[in-house]
Design a protein around this motif. Sequence first.
Motif, PDB file in Angstrom:
ATOM      1  N   PRO A  90     -47.669 -18.836  -9.426  1.00 14.94           N
ATOM      2  CA  PRO A  90     -48.077 -20.242  -9.428  1.00 14.94           C
ATOM      3  C   PRO A  90     -48.906 -20.592  -8.194  1.00 14.94           C
ATOM      4  O   PRO A  90     -48.582 -20.154  -7.079  1.00 14.94           O
ATOM      5  CB  PRO A  90     -46.746 -20.999  -9.429  1.00 14.94           C
ATOM      6  N   LEU A  91     -49.958 -21.378  -8.386  1.00 15.90           N
ATOM      7  CA  LEU A  91     -50.823 -21.799  -7.289  1.00 15.90           C
ATOM      8  C   LEU A  91     -50.916 -23.310  -7.259  1.00 15.90           C
ATOM      9  O   LEU A  91     -50.853 -23.967  -8.299  1.00 15.90           O
ATOM     10  CB  LEU A  91     -52.218 -21.183  -7.445  1.00 15.90           C
ATOM     11  N   SER A  92     -51.092 -23.857  -6.058  1.00 18.34           N
ATOM     12  CA  SER A  92     -51.138 -25.310  -5.895  1.00 18.34           C
ATOM     13  C   SER A  92     -52.386 -25.730  -5.135  1.00 18.34           C
ATOM     14  O   SER A  92     -52.790 -25.062  -4.180  1.00 18.34           O
ATOM     15  CB  SER A  92     -49.897 -25.788  -5.139  1.00 18.34           C
ATOM     16  N   VAL A  93     -52.982 -26.857  -5.541  1.00 18.70           N
ATOM     17  CA  VAL A  93     -54.143 -27.381  -4.826  1.00 18.70           C
ATOM     18  C   VAL A  93     -53.733 -27.892  -3.449  1.00 18.70           C
ATOM     19  O   VAL A  93     -54.566 -28.054  -2.559  1.00 18.70           O
ATOM     20  CB  VAL A  93     -54.812 -28.532  -5.615  1.00 18.70           C
ATOM     21  N   ASN A  94     -52.435 -28.159  -3.258  1.00 21.97           N
ATOM     22  CA  ASN A  94     -51.941 -28.635  -1.967  1.00 21.97           C
ATOM     23  C   ASN A  94     -51.687 -27.500  -0.982  1.00 21.97           C
ATOM     24  O   ASN A  94     -51.264 -27.734   0.140  1.00 21.97           O
ATOM     25  CB  ASN A  94     -50.637 -29.420  -2.159  1.00 21.97           C
ATOM     26  N   GLN A  95     -51.937 -26.269  -1.402  1.00 23.62           N
ATOM     27  CA  GLN A  95     -51.687 -25.118  -0.538  1.00 23.62           C
ATOM     28  C   GLN A  95     -52.976 -24.321  -0.358  1.00 23.62           C
ATOM     29  O   GLN A  95     -53.040 -23.130  -0.609  1.00 23.62           O
ATOM     30  CB  GLN A  95     -50.588 -24.239  -1.143  1.00 23.62           C
ATOM     31  N   ILE A 103     -51.333 -11.051 -15.239  1.00 21.53           N
ATOM     32  CA  ILE A 103     -50.961 -11.911 -14.108  1.00 21.53           C
ATOM     33  C   ILE A 103     -51.305 -13.352 -14.466  1.00 21.53           C
ATOM     34  O   ILE A 103     -52.468 -13.675 -14.737  1.00 21.53           O
ATOM     35  CB  ILE A 103     -51.698 -11.498 -12.821  1.00 21.53           C
ATOM     36  N   LEU A 104     -50.295 -14.199 -14.485  1.00 25.97           N
ATOM     37  CA  LEU A 104     -50.480 -15.620 -14.815  1.00 25.97           C
ATOM     38  C   LEU A 104     -50.480 -16.455 -13.542  1.00 25.97           C
ATOM     39  O   LEU A 104     -49.712 -16.177 -12.615  1.00 25.97           O
ATOM     40  CB  LEU A 104     -49.360 -16.097 -15.737  1.00 25.97           C
ATOM     41  N   GLN A 105     -51.319 -17.483 -13.511  1.00 29.86           N
ATOM     42  CA  GLN A 105     -51.397 -18.365 -12.342  1.00 29.86           C
ATOM     43  C   GLN A 105     -51.285 -19.834 -12.781  1.00 29.86           C
ATOM     44  O   GLN A 105     -52.250 -20.583 -12.775  1.00 29.86           O
ATOM     45  CB  GLN A 105     -52.699 -18.129 -11.579  1.00 29.86           C
ATOM     46  N   PRO A 106     -50.077 -20.257 -13.156  1.00 32.51           N
ATOM     47  CA  PRO A 106     -49.880 -21.642 -13.596  1.00 32.51           C
ATOM     48  C   PRO A 106     -49.961 -22.637 -12.441  1.00 32.51           C
ATOM     49  O   PRO A 106     -49.963 -22.248 -11.267  1.00 32.51           O
ATOM     50  CB  PRO A 106     -48.468 -21.612 -14.196  1.00 32.51           C
ATOM     51  N   ASN A 107     -50.013 -23.910 -12.783  1.00 33.10           N
ATOM     52  CA  ASN A 107     -50.078 -24.995 -11.790  1.00 33.10           C
ATOM     53  C   ASN A 107     -48.728 -25.134 -11.095  1.00 33.10           C
ATOM     54  O   ASN A 107     -47.745 -25.547 -11.696  1.00 33.10           O
ATOM     55  CB  ASN A 107     -50.459 -26.298 -12.501  1.00 33.10           C
ATOM     56  N   ALA A 108     -48.674 -24.797  -9.823  1.00 27.91           N
ATOM     57  CA  ALA A 108     -47.414 -24.828  -9.077  1.00 27.91           C
ATOM     58  C   ALA A 108     -46.857 -26.247  -8.962  1.00 27.91           C
ATOM     59  O   ALA A 108     -45.637 -26.446  -9.006  1.00 27.91           O
ATOM     60  CB  ALA A 108     -47.618 -24.235  -7.689  1.00 27.91           C
ATOM     61  N   ASP A 109     -47.731 -27.248  -8.796  1.00 26.25           N
ATOM     62  CA  ASP A 109     -47.254 -28.624  -8.656  1.00 26.25           C
ATOM     63  C   ASP A 109     -46.525 -29.077  -9.915  1.00 26.25           C
ATOM     64  O   ASP A 109     -45.473 -29.713  -9.843  1.00 26.25           O
ATOM     65  CB  ASP A 109     -48.416 -29.575  -8.357  1.00 26.25           C
TER      66      ASP A 109
END
Length: 294
Positions: A229-234, A256-262
């Motif tokens: 998971p990845l976040s725009v705040n990070q 490899i999945l990269q969902p919205n962390a927020d």
Amino acid sequence: MKFITLLVTLLVFSGSSYAEQNKETTKESANDKNKPTIIALAPHIVEMLYDVGAGEQIIGTTSFADYPEQAKKIPRIGNYVRLQLERVIELQPDLIIAWKSGNPSDDLARLEQLGFNIIYSQPHSFEDIASEVRRFAKITGHAAQGETVATKFEQTLVKIKQQYQNKTEITGFYELWSRPLTTVAKGSWPQQFLNICKVKNPFHHVITPYPQISIEQVLPASVELIIQPLSVNQKEREAFNWQDWSIIPAVANKQILQPNADAMHRMTIRSLTALKDLCAEIDKTRSFLRQKHS
């Protein structure tokens, strides 16, 4: 004479309509005055309040409370490390909703000593979200809307669980953080996503909910899927470079999945959409693996 009679009738009707409208406006204003002003001390609390219709009652919040879009305009009175007590005192909220494990306990204790009305949020599961939605709705004057939102949430959750309950389990690794490499285990918030989507977590039985591990511990698990998971705040965050480890099946197969962390990590109504999307993406990996092994 007919014209005069018609004019009088229109004036009476117009006056009556205006009186009714004014009565409704006055009633709404009175209701608004009875609804408490709120300081919401976490992004997930802000989201929940908007979901039940209480967003306009928020007069202060903390950093990263950026959803929905309107939330970005709320004055900031601190972050998870420290609260600006003087700003809270200045704002004089009727109610403070705090995150039990995500706000500075000493600041909250001081606010309680000063006589502020504080209630705590601490959801651990999807079911807890529905309970908190109802509770927040009730104390902010939006019980009916809260019940509607919570009921829909519960019904959708049941459907998602039923949809994936008989799926074949696949082995996955959940990258919570990269430096140090951190994953999740039983008792963590993201573990329920893995349980519902039928992903076997090789670190599920670790005692701490968010264990720090080494890549050498990941290798023997033959991970078929990596969730990152990845976040725009990070923005400063550097995700783990899995491409250096093609020995891992998930890397070799580009799974490899990269969902919205927020959306995933905030305990809100939105997390259910994140669950639905994640399960669907995991199902694609499941189909890929089935075809590969057939």
